[in-house]
Motif scaffolding. Sequence first.
Motif: not given
Length: 117
Positions: A25-31, A34-39, A60-63, A113-114
């Motif tokens: 599974v992937i753990a992203s460090n995007c903004s 990081r807050k959701l903690g999803g895998l 929701y969309q961002f960036n 590294d999101g």
Amino acid sequence: MKKTYTGGCQCGKVRFEAQADIGEVIASNCSRCRKLGGLLSAVAMSDLKLVSGENEMTEYQFNKHAIHHQFCKTCGIQPYAYGKGPGGKDMVMLNVRCLDGVEAEQFKVKKFDGASL
């Protein structure tokens, strides 16, 4: 080998089935991550079937607005996001924490590294 998984949000209004071969599974460090903690686990869009809750979700969309983060309007849980993957293919990133009967921690975690995107 692909396996059929079921999953959904916390309140049960959003339910889905997915064909996936989850090796890690992937753990992203995007903004957001990081807050959701999803895998996350990537699957082809054609391997996801929304069983219920199409009208119960919002987005929701961002960036760069390239990823469509879907979440339940009632409980706020984000079971998946979708967008274009490598080569322009339609893909889904499943939140493995939303799969029924699956301990997400059982999988090897790959850091992504999101934040640099």
